[in-house]
Design a protein around this motif. Structure first.
Motif, PDB file in Angstrom:
ATOM      1  N   ARG A 191     -28.864  -6.729   5.821  1.00 26.69           N
ATOM      2  CA  ARG A 191     -28.841  -8.893   6.425  1.00 26.69           C
ATOM      3  C   ARG A 191     -29.529  -9.438   6.365  1.00 26.69           C
ATOM      4  O   ARG A 191     -30.255  -9.306   7.372  1.00 26.69           O
ATOM      5  CB  ARG A 191     -27.430  -9.317   6.073  1.00 26.69           C
ATOM      6  CG  ARG A 191     -26.389  -8.711   5.637  1.00 26.69           C
ATOM      7  CD  ARG A 191     -24.647  -9.602   6.059  1.00 26.69           C
ATOM      8  NE  ARG A 191     -23.414  -8.937   5.725  1.00 26.69           N
ATOM      9  CZ  ARG A 191     -23.147  -8.852   4.438  1.00 26.69           C
ATOM     10  NH1 ARG A 191     -23.445  -9.545   3.729  1.00 26.69           N
ATOM     11  NH2 ARG A 191     -21.713  -8.369   4.369  1.00 26.69           N
TER      12      ARG A 191
ATOM     13  N   GLU B 271     -15.942  -0.622  -0.674  1.00 33.96           N
ATOM     14  CA  GLU B 271     -16.841  -0.956   0.145  1.00 33.96           C
ATOM     15  C   GLU B 271     -18.242  -1.565  -0.078  1.00 33.96           C
ATOM     16  O   GLU B 271     -18.104  -3.295   0.761  1.00 33.96           O
ATOM     17  CB  GLU B 271     -17.527  -0.152   1.051  1.00 33.96           C
ATOM     18  CG  GLU B 271     -16.310   0.443   2.392  1.00 33.96           C
ATOM     19  CD  GLU B 271     -15.402  -0.435   3.248  1.00 33.96           C
ATOM     20  OE1 GLU B 271     -16.311  -1.788   3.623  1.00 33.96           O
ATOM     21  OE2 GLU B 271     -13.977  -0.399   3.245  1.00 33.96           O
TER      22      GLU B 271
ATOM     23  N   ARG C 149     -16.859  -5.285  -1.950  1.00 37.58           N
ATOM     24  CA  ARG C 149     -16.382  -5.914  -0.600  1.00 37.58           C
ATOM     25  C   ARG C 149     -17.504  -6.257   0.953  1.00 37.58           C
ATOM     26  O   ARG C 149     -17.343  -7.697   0.970  1.00 37.58           O
ATOM     27  CB  ARG C 149     -15.701  -5.563   0.445  1.00 37.58           C
ATOM     28  CG  ARG C 149     -15.100  -6.536   1.756  1.00 37.58           C
ATOM     29  CD  ARG C 149     -14.252  -5.234   3.045  1.00 37.58           C
ATOM     30  NE  ARG C 149     -14.905  -4.847   3.384  1.00 37.58           N
ATOM     31  CZ  ARG C 149     -15.696  -4.713   4.505  1.00 37.58           C
ATOM     32  NH1 ARG C 149     -15.698  -5.770   5.081  1.00 37.58           N
ATOM     33  NH2 ARG C 149     -16.555  -3.599   4.786  1.00 37.58           N
ATOM     34  N   LEU C 150     -18.650  -5.821   0.230  1.00 32.86           N
ATOM     35  CA  LEU C 150     -19.739  -6.225   1.418  1.00 32.86           C
ATOM     36  C   LEU C 150     -20.391  -7.806   0.479  1.00 32.86           C
ATOM     37  O   LEU C 150     -21.050  -8.231   1.684  1.00 32.86           O
ATOM     38  CB  LEU C 150     -20.660  -5.183   2.198  1.00 32.86           C
ATOM     39  CG  LEU C 150     -20.105  -4.482   2.777  1.00 32.86           C
ATOM     40  CD1 LEU C 150     -21.051  -3.438   2.662  1.00 32.86           C
ATOM     41  CD2 LEU C 150     -20.736  -5.485   4.508  1.00 32.86           C
TER      42      LEU C 150
ATOM     43  N   LYS D 223     -19.510  -9.839  -1.686  1.00 33.83           N
ATOM     44  CA  LYS D 223     -18.679 -10.880  -1.969  1.00 33.83           C
ATOM     45  C   LYS D 223     -18.978 -11.622   0.244  1.00 33.83           C
ATOM     46  O   LYS D 223     -18.807 -13.282   0.033  1.00 33.83           O
ATOM     47  CB  LYS D 223     -16.987 -11.053  -1.536  1.00 33.83           C
ATOM     48  CG  LYS D 223     -16.567 -10.888  -3.141  1.00 33.83           C
ATOM     49  CD  LYS D 223     -15.461  -9.938  -3.360  1.00 33.83           C
ATOM     50  CE  LYS D 223     -15.201  -9.546  -4.637  1.00 33.83           C
ATOM     51  NZ  LYS D 223     -13.937  -9.547  -4.690  1.00 33.83           N
ATOM     52  N   GLU D 224     -19.152 -10.865   0.805  1.00 28.26           N
ATOM     53  CA  GLU D 224     -19.038 -12.192   2.606  1.00 28.26           C
ATOM     54  C   GLU D 224     -20.313 -12.204   2.155  1.00 28.26           C
ATOM     55  O   GLU D 224     -20.647 -12.812   3.594  1.00 28.26           O
ATOM     56  CB  GLU D 224     -19.359 -10.493   3.410  1.00 28.26           C
ATOM     57  CG  GLU D 224     -17.368  -9.965   3.616  1.00 28.26           C
ATOM     58  CD  GLU D 224     -17.373  -8.581   4.380  1.00 28.26           C
ATOM     59  OE1 GLU D 224     -18.311  -8.405   5.280  1.00 28.26           O
ATOM     60  OE2 GLU D 224     -16.358  -8.640   4.523  1.00 28.26           O
ATOM     61  N   GLY D 225     -21.414 -12.545   1.874  1.00 30.72           N
ATOM     62  CA  GLY D 225     -22.854 -12.467   1.820  1.00 30.72           C
ATOM     63  C   GLY D 225     -24.058 -12.156   0.930  1.00 30.72           C
ATOM     64  O   GLY D 225     -24.439 -11.073   0.517  1.00 30.72           O
TER      65      GLY D 225
END
Lengths: 309, 387
Positions: free
Chosen positions: A260, A275, A278-279, A281-283
């Motif tokens: 990131r 995974e 999910r990642l 969605k986190e940014g």
């Protein structure tokens, strides 16, 4: 020889793979039971057992000195086992010359007469296998065509490139039309083009219904070609299964690397696709890399990373 | 014979012909040897060595006995006494260089030299030893002269006159007749009769070394493993190798003798004996080839050791230097070399005129040598699975 078409199936993780129909339909071509061989104080092969079916490519992987070549040599009838049984095509032991008629071997060391032409080599090995006349001519011609060496058939083998020598070495194993082929590291020292040509040859042989026992150090070859793989060390199997199942059971987890703006994260995961979702969605993600376990990781996990000489 | 055995043999011969060095040593060098030494043997040369002769005393007189003693004491010859038939036989068998017959009336004629009587001596020389012919004649003349003026002859003859003594240098006191062995066809028709058997031996040695090394080469290059995987037995493999060596050796012998017959007038006295001799030689050297193949693990080791053994056999057996140029003890020792038996078998058939019973010994020795060494070679051969 019966032509067998491969079936397409889907694995549990969704990837498509080739399922060898021979394993379902075809009889056993090679049965090895509790094979043992000792050289002095060294136990080269310690109780190997496996079957290979018609139309199957069976890979044997292992570090140097693991016992692969000893095993191949016993299957070829070059070495006598101390104990255990080998049954080729349900005809019996390869110690019997008539049983060896069913076996073709391409040894790792090129076993060819360099001062003879490619065609002369094939004719000679064909004659030794009992071929003669039109059958011999036809088989030599077909084999030269198969390994793409017809144009160079009248040149002496010593003038061939490394890849061509490997191909004529394979041809010498094939000339008498054996149903069981033993290929001992057949792609050592060849360029990618020749290697791909050899892969095509091996896959074509499988399609013709031949059984291939294939030893190699190159994991991608085993992944690409072999229906099942046995990983040998210290003369016995550490694991023996299809490539997918070996990876699943011995490859460990996938490694996920995410980068990131302000951080880099690396972790193992059983379900890298979940995974990734999910990642996301986190940014915002600059890059995402998933290293799935492969056969090389299986191999190293099972045999260790210590050097073998 | 199984076709696989023939296939192995044919392949080995093809490989030999593809190897220019091996083909030269096997086929061309022997011909060069035959011609070169044929030319040399055709030119007489002198030797200062002791000459081994057999004496025939048909006179049984005091002078003939004294003459033999003189020759013995001279140190120039070593001699024994035999009947004429035995003496001829010993020379024909190459056991003696020459026979010397002191004819009946020798002693009486020697006493009457001043009355123009000339004692007669007949000499028969081994046709292979023509180089020493003049030397033998010179020795006989020299010691006949000494006998003529010896106290014994002076006493028996009543003395030789001073004129005759002063004419010593121009006066031939004895008549020396050379027996015409060639007319009886018990000798070589020309020097090539001698050089061809020796040349063929070199070809046989070349075959022997080439095939011995090729067996090791099969092992080191891995082709032997491929042969072992083929649906044939180990016996077939070794039989094929042996057949290749046997065939090459036989063909070499036949071809060289045909060349000798056409171009150099080498005419065997007994073609059948020659054919059997070539068969026996081929068997012997197939066995030796097998033995050579176990002298090392690598081509280099086998080549070095093999040629050392073969050259030793050739040196001792008369393949390099004719046996008659060797000291007597070495001539006796040469019986241990298969090369000497091979040459004997060929010479016996070509020009020595051996009977079948006389040929049996060299044939049996050669076959025995072949079987013995083949058995050792097979027993000691290192198959890939034996390490």
């Amino acid at each position: 020889m019966t032509q067998l078409k491969p079936l397409i199936s889907h694995t549990s993780c969704g990837a498509s793979t080739l399922i060898n129909p021979a394993r379902i339909l075809n009889p056993t071509m090679l049965q090895v039971e509790n094979l043992c061989k000792r050289f002095g104080t060294i136990q080269a092969v310690a109780g190997l057992s496996f079957n290979a079916h018609q139309g199957e490519i069976l890979g044997l992987l292992g570090p140097n000195g693991a016992g692969k070549s000893t095993c191949i040599n016993m299957v070829a009838g070059l070495l006598r086992a101390d104990s255990g049984e080998i049954n080729v095509a349900k005809l019996g032991s390869p110690i019997n010359p008539e049983v060896r008629q069913k076996i073709g071997i391409a040894p790792q060391a090129l076993a060819l007469y360099e001062s003879l032409t490619g065609e002369e080599n094939l004719r000679y090995f064909g004659r030794l296998a009992g071929l003669s006349g039109k059958l011999l001519r036809d088989r030599v011609s077909w084999t030269l065509d198969f390994v793409l060496l017809k144009d160079r058939k009248n040149d002496r083998v010593k003038t061939y490139s490394g890849g061509m020598k490997r191909r004529i070495n394979l041809a010498a194993a094939l000339v008498h039309d054996p149903p069981l082929l033993l290929l001992d590291e057949p792609t050592v020292g060849v360029d990618p083009q020749s290697r791909n040509a050899l892969f095509d040859n091996v896959l074509a042989l499988k399609d013709q219904g031949r059984t291939v026992i294939y030893t190699t150090h190159y994991m991608e070859e085993a992944e690409k070609l072999c229906d099942r793989v046995g990983i040998i060390d210290h003369g016995s199997f550490l694991a023996f299964d299809t490539v997918d199942k070996l990876i699943k059971s011995h490859g460990g987890k996938s490694m996920v690397t995410v980068v990131r703006h302000d951080s880099q994260e690396q972790f193992e995961s059983d379900d890298p696709i979940a995974e990734c979702i999910r990642l996301q969605k986190e940014g915002e993600i600059l890059s995402l890399r998933v290293d799935r376990p492969d056969l090389e990781r299986v191999f190293l996990n099972l045999t260790g990373k210590a050097m073998r000489d | 014979m199984r076709k696989e055995v023939i296939a192995i043999a044919a392949n080995d011969i093809r490989l030999l012909l593809r190897d220019k060095g091996g083909a030269f040593v096997t086929f061309i060098f022997p011909l060069v040897y035959c011609i070169f030494f044929g030319l040399i043997f055709a030119t007489p040369s002198m030797s200062s060595r002791t000459i081994n002769v057999v004496m025939v005393d048909e006179d049984q007189s005091q002078q003939s006995t004294a003459f033999i003693e003189l020759l013995k004491q001279s140190g120039a010859v070593t001699c024994n006494i035999a009947s004429r038939e035995e003496a001829i036989d010993q020379v024909r068998r190459a056991k003696k260089v020459a026979y010397v017959v002191i004819t009946k009336g020798f002693g009486q004629a020697l006493q009457q030299v001043q009355f123009n009587k000339r004692p007669k001596i007949v000499i028969g020389i081994d046709p292979a030893r023509q180089a020493e012919s003049e030397m033998v004649k010179g020795l006989i003349a020299k010691y006949a002269f000494e006998l003529l003026f010896s106290p014994l002859n002076q006493k028996l003859s009543g003395g030789i006159t001073g004129n005759q003594r002063s004419a010593k240098n121009h006066f031939a006191p004895i008549e020396i007749e050379t027996a015409q062995l060639r007319q009886k066809r018990t000798g070589p028709s020309n020097s090539y009769d001698i050089s061809f058997p020796q040349g063929i031996i070199w070809g046989v040695l070349g075959c022997c070394a080439s095939f011995g090394i090729s067996l090791v080469n099969e092992r080191t290059t891995g082709t032997l493993s491929r042969l072992l995987v083929a649906p044939i037995t180990r016996t077939h493999i070794l039989a094929g190798k042996a057949l290749a060596c046997f065939t090459s050796t036989l063909v070499l012998g036949v071809v060289l003798f045909v060349v000798g017959r056409i171009a150099f007038s080498v005419i065997p006295q007994s073609p059948i004996h020659l054919a059997i001799s070539l068969l026996a030689i081929s068997i012997a050297f197939v066995g030796i080839m097998m033995f050579i193949s176990i002298l090392g693990k690598t081509e280099r080791a086998v080549s070095g050791m093999g040629w050392a053994v073969l050259l030793g056999m050739a040196m001792l057996g008369g393949g390099m230097v004719p046996r008659f140029l060797m000291p007597h003890w070495m001539q006796s020792l040469s019986a241990i070399s298969p090369v000497s038996w091979a040459i004997k078998a060929m010479e016996g058939a070509v020009w020595r005129g051996f009977s079948t019973s006389e040929m049996l010994l060299p044939w049996c020795v050669l076959v025995g040598v072949g079987l013995f060494f083949f058995a050792i070679g097979v027993r000691g051969f290192s198959w890939p699975d034996k390490g």
